[in-house]
Scaffold this active site. Structure first.
Site, mmCIF file in Angstrom:
data_model
loop_
_atom_site.group_PDB
_atom_site.id
_atom_site.type_symbol
_atom_site.label_atom_id
_atom_site.label_comp_id
_atom_site.label_asym_id
_atom_site.label_seq_id
_atom_site.Cartn_x
_atom_site.Cartn_y
_atom_site.Cartn_z
ATOM 1 C CD GLU A 117 -31.084 -62.428 -1.975
ATOM 2 O OE1 GLU A 117 -30.805 -63.605 -1.662
ATOM 3 O OE2 GLU A 117 -32.214 -61.917 -1.763
ATOM 4 C CG ASP A 158 -30.547 -71.430 -1.599
ATOM 5 O OD1 ASP A 158 -29.304 -71.530 -1.624
ATOM 6 O OD2 ASP A 158 -31.148 -70.886 -0.675
ATOM 7 C CE1 TYR A 196 -32.432 -66.091 -3.108
ATOM 8 C CE2 TYR A 196 -32.660 -68.468 -2.898
ATOM 9 C CZ TYR A 196 -32.145 -67.272 -2.438
ATOM 10 O OH TYR A 196 -31.366 -67.246 -1.316
#
Length: 419
Positions: A382, A158, A338
């Site tokens: 994750e 992302d 992230y």
């Protein structure tokens, strides 16, 4: 004693919502496209019928034009933003308006080959839907040669630094007021910043404005970048889809033409200054100038070269655990935010398939050892800090559990030198 295998299976079961699996409760309460494919792969190690149901549920949400959306909102959950009311695609069930990395054909072949006779009818039923989706990628996202994405979320990676050059041209001032939910589930320092989120929402609003007309989004949308990661995934998926088609006695010449066209476009994303494949802003022609994990998915497509080999070892040797999602020696590297530096077991597994098929078995074993060490130390998170193994993002994560069952835990007794 409960083993990691037991824990991994339990995570898949607890994230099972009846026909589809969520990535993790709370943070991601819906069905995500490529997460779901990896869930199916994980289920296939102990419940093959359930694995086929997962893939069939995903492909059942295919749009008429062939796209398989990146989120399927099977039931409303106010704890997630942006939800179905923001996407406003007017589909049933409600979905987002973009896609995600097309790993489904890759995983379908892996599942079918586990039990060819038992899986034949399932594979045969999925095949035409996969062909239709691949045709969508060719017609709607390969108009400039390599695979293009119209939103960073479409890449699956992302907010990786690859997209910064394209994001800079997106006006997020009209995003309007909204309340994020992701930062309530995990440390905000690990998530994208507000300016990025404003731009993400602006892109969604453009899609709604043009009624999710994909041609208009490609032609006039605020963001369009060539994505090495999906380019390589689609190349591999084309090969696996054609393999299944031949087994079914189908004419696969169209798939082979898509693959040849895409492979011929690879020079367009080779950045000689970076000495690697690189994302490119298709609105301006500018390379991102960022060496990311998408470049190393070249091994999955049999598209590596000596320069990329050298870059892989340089980047990998700069960290301790797995392959980082961004160059550790670059200013933009952030080991816990992230996609801007962490290592992801799910991407490691895809790269490992490529390393294995390229004959680089020592590198595949090294990657497996390092990925397994992360899970053994901290469980099924994750993603992880590649420097010190700090677990990041969501816990009890479906695709990390799946990667443990399908790859990371394989032949552990034969592997030596675990980190």
């Amino acid at each position: 004693m409960t083993t990691l295998n037991d824990q991994a299976r339990a995570i898949l079961r607890q994230n099972d919502r009846g026909g589809y699996t969520v990535p993790t409760a709370g943070l991601y309460p819906y069905q995500w496209n490529w997460d779901s494919a990896f869930a199916a792969w994980g289920f296939s190690t102990f419940d093959l019928p359930r694995a086929w149901v997962e893939m069939e549920t995903l492909l059942a949400t295919q749009w008429d034009d062939g796209m398989v959306p990146h989120i399927i909102f099977h039931q409303d959950d106010p704890g997630y933003f942006p939800g179905p009311d923001v996407w406003a695609t007017e589909k049933t069930p409600a979905t987002s308006g973009i896609s995600q990395p097309p790993v489904a054909a890759i995983i379908t072949r892996l599942m079918w080959e586990q039990s060819p006779q038992e899986g034949h009818d399932h594979m045969a039923a999925l095949y035409p839907k996969l062909v239709k989706w691949h045709r969508w990628w060719h017609d709607m996202r390969c108009t400039h040669g390599p695979v293009a994405i119209t939103h960073p979320w479409e890449s699956g990676r992302d907010n990786c630094p690859d997209w910064d050059v394209g994001m800079a041209g997106v006006d997020g001032s009209d995003a309007g007021p909204y309340t994020r939910r992701d930062t309530g589930h995990v440390d905000p320092s690990m998530r994208p910043g507000k300016e990025d989120y404003d731009r993400y929402i602006a892109m969604v609003k453009f899609g709604v404005k043009v009624g999710w007309d994909q041609a208009k989004i490609v032609e006039d949308g605020p963001f369009l970048m060539a994505d090495p990661g999906i380019t390589f995934i689609l190349l591999r998926a084309h090969a696996d889809l054609a393999f299944m088609g031949r087994a079914l006695g189908e004419d696969v010449s169209e798939i082979e033409e898509w693959a040849m066209s895409l492979r011929n476009a690879l020079p367009l994303i080779w950045n000689p200054e970076l000495e690697a494949y690189d994302a490119k802003d298709l609105r301006t022609g500018r390379f991102a100038g960022v060496l990311g994990s998408g470049a190393f998915l070249a091994y999955l497509a049999g598209a590596s070269n000596p320069q990329l080999d050298a870059q892989l070892i340089r980047v990998w040797d700069a960290v301790r655990y797995g392959i980082p999602s961004a160059d550790p020696q670059a200013a933009i590297f952030d080991p816990r935010r992230y996609w801007r530096g962490p290592t992801w077991p799910v991407v490691n597994a895809l790269m490992a398939i490529g390393l294995r098929d390229s004959g680089l078995l020592d590198l595949e074993s090294r990657l497996r050892v390092e990925t397994a060490a992360l899970i053994e130390k901290h469980g099924f998170f994750e993603y992880f800090d590649p420097m010190d193994a700090t677990p990041c993002g969501g816990d009890s994560f479906t695709w990390t559990a799946a990667i443990w069952l399908t790859w990371a835990n394989q032949d552990r007794d034969q592997l030596v030198g675990a980190t």
